[in-house]
Design a protein around this motif. Structure first.
Motif, PDB file in Angstrom:
ATOM      1  N   MET A   1     -14.190  12.894  -2.696  1.00  0.00           N
ATOM      2  CA  MET A   1     -14.595  12.403  -3.983  1.00  0.00           C
ATOM      3  C   MET A   1     -13.799  11.157  -4.370  1.00  0.00           C
ATOM      4  O   MET A   1     -14.355  10.174  -4.820  1.00  0.00           O
ATOM      5  N   VAL A   2     -12.498  11.181  -4.210  1.00  0.00           N
ATOM      6  CA  VAL A   2     -11.640  10.063  -4.584  1.00  0.00           C
ATOM      7  C   VAL A   2     -12.021   8.812  -3.791  1.00  0.00           C
ATOM      8  O   VAL A   2     -12.125   7.720  -4.362  1.00  0.00           O
ATOM      9  N   ASP A   3     -12.257   8.962  -2.498  1.00  0.00           N
ATOM     10  CA  ASP A   3     -12.613   7.818  -1.660  1.00  0.00           C
ATOM     11  C   ASP A   3     -13.944   7.199  -2.091  1.00  0.00           C
ATOM     12  O   ASP A   3     -14.082   5.976  -2.135  1.00  0.00           O
ATOM     13  N   GLU A   4     -14.913   8.036  -2.415  1.00  0.00           N
ATOM     14  CA  GLU A   4     -16.232   7.538  -2.824  1.00  0.00           C
ATOM     15  C   GLU A   4     -16.146   6.756  -4.133  1.00  0.00           C
ATOM     16  O   GLU A   4     -16.766   5.708  -4.289  1.00  0.00           O
ATOM     17  N   VAL A   5     -15.375   7.253  -5.072  1.00  0.00           N
ATOM     18  CA  VAL A   5     -15.218   6.570  -6.359  1.00  0.00           C
ATOM     19  C   VAL A   5     -14.484   5.239  -6.161  1.00  0.00           C
ATOM     20  O   VAL A   5     -14.861   4.215  -6.740  1.00  0.00           O
ATOM     21  N   ALA A   6     -13.457   5.225  -5.322  1.00  0.00           N
ATOM     22  CA  ALA A   6     -12.719   3.991  -5.043  1.00  0.00           C
ATOM     23  C   ALA A   6     -13.625   2.945  -4.405  1.00  0.00           C
ATOM     24  O   ALA A   6     -13.592   1.766  -4.778  1.00  0.00           O
ATOM     25  N   GLU A   7     -14.441   3.361  -3.449  1.00  0.00           N
ATOM     26  CA  GLU A   7     -15.365   2.428  -2.792  1.00  0.00           C
ATOM     27  C   GLU A   7     -16.401   1.891  -3.777  1.00  0.00           C
ATOM     28  O   GLU A   7     -16.743   0.708  -3.759  1.00  0.00           O
ATOM     29  N   LEU A   8     -16.898   2.753  -4.637  1.00  0.00           N
ATOM     30  CA  LEU A   8     -17.877   2.343  -5.641  1.00  0.00           C
ATOM     31  C   LEU A   8     -17.281   1.289  -6.576  1.00  0.00           C
ATOM     32  O   LEU A   8     -17.880   0.234  -6.806  1.00  0.00           O
ATOM     33  N   LEU A   9     -16.090   1.554  -7.078  1.00  0.00           N
ATOM     34  CA  LEU A   9     -15.463   0.630  -8.005  1.00  0.00           C
ATOM     35  C   LEU A   9     -15.051  -0.670  -7.314  1.00  0.00           C
ATOM     36  O   LEU A   9     -15.193  -1.762  -7.873  1.00  0.00           O
ATOM     37  N   ARG A  10     -14.588  -0.569  -6.088  1.00  0.00           N
ATOM     38  CA  ARG A  10     -14.232  -1.777  -5.331  1.00  0.00           C
ATOM     39  C   ARG A  10     -15.453  -2.657  -5.128  1.00  0.00           C
ATOM     40  O   ARG A  10     -15.394  -3.876  -5.275  1.00  0.00           O
ATOM     41  N   GLY A  11     -16.598  -2.045  -4.831  1.00  0.00           N
ATOM     42  CA  GLY A  11     -17.828  -2.814  -4.667  1.00  0.00           C
ATOM     43  C   GLY A  11     -18.267  -3.490  -5.954  1.00  0.00           C
ATOM     44  O   GLY A  11     -18.692  -4.651  -5.951  1.00  0.00           O
ATOM     45  N   LEU A  12     -18.147  -2.781  -7.052  1.00  0.00           N
ATOM     46  CA  LEU A  12     -18.493  -3.350  -8.356  1.00  0.00           C
ATOM     47  C   LEU A  12     -17.611  -4.563  -8.646  1.00  0.00           C
ATOM     48  O   LEU A  12     -18.116  -5.639  -8.996  1.00  0.00           O
ATOM     49  N   HIS A  13     -16.318  -4.412  -8.461  1.00  0.00           N
ATOM     50  CA  HIS A  13     -15.383  -5.503  -8.723  1.00  0.00           C
ATOM     51  C   HIS A  13     -15.517  -6.634  -7.708  1.00  0.00           C
ATOM     52  O   HIS A  13     -15.305  -7.798  -8.055  1.00  0.00           O
ATOM     53  N   ARG A  14     -15.854  -6.321  -6.483  1.00  0.00           N
ATOM     54  CA  ARG A  14     -16.042  -7.344  -5.456  1.00  0.00           C
ATOM     55  C   ARG A  14     -17.178  -8.294  -5.838  1.00  0.00           C
ATOM     56  O   ARG A  14     -17.169  -9.468  -5.492  1.00  0.00           O
ATOM     57  N   HIS A  15     -18.143  -7.776  -6.580  1.00  0.00           N
ATOM     58  CA  HIS A  15     -19.266  -8.599  -7.044  1.00  0.00           C
ATOM     59  C   HIS A  15     -18.984  -9.206  -8.420  1.00  0.00           C
ATOM     60  O   HIS A  15     -19.898  -9.632  -9.122  1.00  0.00           O
ATOM     61  N   HIS A  26     -18.672   8.902 -16.603  1.00  0.00           N
ATOM     62  CA  HIS A  26     -19.674   7.898 -16.253  1.00  0.00           C
ATOM     63  C   HIS A  26     -19.879   7.776 -14.746  1.00  0.00           C
ATOM     64  O   HIS A  26     -20.605   6.901 -14.297  1.00  0.00           O
ATOM     65  N   ILE A  27     -19.231   8.632 -13.985  1.00  0.00           N
ATOM     66  CA  ILE A  27     -19.360   8.613 -12.522  1.00  0.00           C
ATOM     67  C   ILE A  27     -20.032   9.906 -12.078  1.00  0.00           C
ATOM     68  O   ILE A  27     -19.580  10.995 -12.417  1.00  0.00           O
ATOM     69  N   PHE A  28     -21.119   9.754 -11.336  1.00  0.00           N
ATOM     70  CA  PHE A  28     -21.839  10.910 -10.814  1.00  0.00           C
ATOM     71  C   PHE A  28     -21.681  10.937  -9.304  1.00  0.00           C
ATOM     72  O   PHE A  28     -21.818   9.918  -8.636  1.00  0.00           O
ATOM     73  N   LEU A  29     -21.412  12.121  -8.780  1.00  0.00           N
ATOM     74  CA  LEU A  29     -21.239  12.313  -7.342  1.00  0.00           C
ATOM     75  C   LEU A  29     -22.404  13.113  -6.793  1.00  0.00           C
ATOM     76  O   LEU A  29     -22.839  14.085  -7.400  1.00  0.00           O
ATOM     77  N   ASP A  30     -22.902  12.698  -5.633  1.00  0.00           N
ATOM     78  CA  ASP A  30     -23.985  13.411  -4.964  1.00  0.00           C
ATOM     79  C   ASP A  30     -23.369  14.424  -3.997  1.00  0.00           C
ATOM     80  O   ASP A  30     -22.845  14.052  -2.953  1.00  0.00           O
ATOM     81  N   VAL A  31     -23.425  15.675  -4.359  1.00  0.00           N
ATOM     82  CA  VAL A  31     -22.833  16.715  -3.513  1.00  0.00           C
ATOM     83  C   VAL A  31     -23.815  17.212  -2.447  1.00  0.00           C
ATOM     84  O   VAL A  31     -23.423  17.953  -1.558  1.00  0.00           O
ATOM     85  N   THR A  32     -25.081  16.797  -2.527  1.00  0.00           N
ATOM     86  CA  THR A  32     -26.069  17.241  -1.552  1.00  0.00           C
ATOM     87  C   THR A  32     -26.029  16.411  -0.279  1.00  0.00           C
ATOM     88  O   THR A  32     -26.518  16.842   0.759  1.00  0.00           O
ATOM     89  N   GLY A  33     -25.461  15.198  -0.367  1.00  0.00           N
ATOM     90  CA  GLY A  33     -25.405  14.330   0.801  1.00  0.00           C
ATOM     91  C   GLY A  33     -26.708  13.604   1.074  1.00  0.00           C
ATOM     92  O   GLY A  33     -26.878  12.996   2.114  1.00  0.00           O
ATOM     93  N   SER A  34     -27.636  13.645   0.146  1.00  0.00           N
ATOM     94  CA  SER A  34     -28.949  13.042   0.380  1.00  0.00           C
ATOM     95  C   SER A  34     -29.057  11.607  -0.134  1.00  0.00           C
ATOM     96  O   SER A  34     -30.032  10.935   0.144  1.00  0.00           O
ATOM     97  N   ILE A  76      -2.905   7.809  -6.176  1.00  0.00           N
ATOM     98  CA  ILE A  76      -2.383   6.874  -5.171  1.00  0.00           C
ATOM     99  C   ILE A  76      -3.390   6.705  -4.039  1.00  0.00           C
ATOM    100  O   ILE A  76      -3.629   5.590  -3.565  1.00  0.00           O
ATOM    101  N   ARG A  77      -4.025   7.790  -3.624  1.00  0.00           N
ATOM    102  CA  ARG A  77      -5.057   7.701  -2.581  1.00  0.00           C
ATOM    103  C   ARG A  77      -6.208   6.812  -3.061  1.00  0.00           C
ATOM    104  O   ARG A  77      -6.724   5.999  -2.308  1.00  0.00           O
TER     105      ARG A  77
END
Length: 107
Positions: A1-15, A26-34, A76-77
């Motif tokens: 979960m932590v890694d996915e949120v970090a990647e999402l926010l990094r992508g937003l800021h990268r743009h 305000h963050i939704f996680l897809d636990v189904t993997g779909s 930190i992760r």
């Protein structure tokens, strides 16, 4: 979960986009993997700020403060992943210190 949120926010800021109201609710996680592993909602305040670095720090600070259930190791992760660092290196420690000092100012 932590890694996915970090990647999402990094992508937003990268743009060069900042959320300006980034809370865990305000963050939704897809636990189904779909689909995408993480998504952000409540985007009406999202824009390209003039003072990009300050706005990015504000986004990170907002999420950091409201991540009540996250232990320090997860925070930190998150920062390691957000910065693309392999370990707790100087940029991660610097960002941790900046976030901690912002929290101390408001306490």
């Amino acid at each position: 979960m932590v890694d996915e949120v970090a990647e999402l926010l990094r992508g937003l800021h990268r743009h060069s986009l900042c959320h300006h109201s980034l809370y865990p609710k305000h963050i939704f996680l897809d636990v189904t993997g779909s689909g995408r592993p993480a998504r952000v909602i409540d985007l009406e305040k999202t824009n390209k700020p003039l003072l990009r670095r300050r706005a990015i720090l504000r986004d990170l600070d907002s999420l950091h403060r409201r991540a009540y259930g996250w232990p320090t190791s997860c925070k930190i992760r998150f920062l390691n992943r957000y910065l693309g660092a392999d370990r707790d290196d100087r940029p991660v420690r610097k960002l941790c210190a900046q976030l901690a000092s912002r929290a101390a100012i408001d306490d």
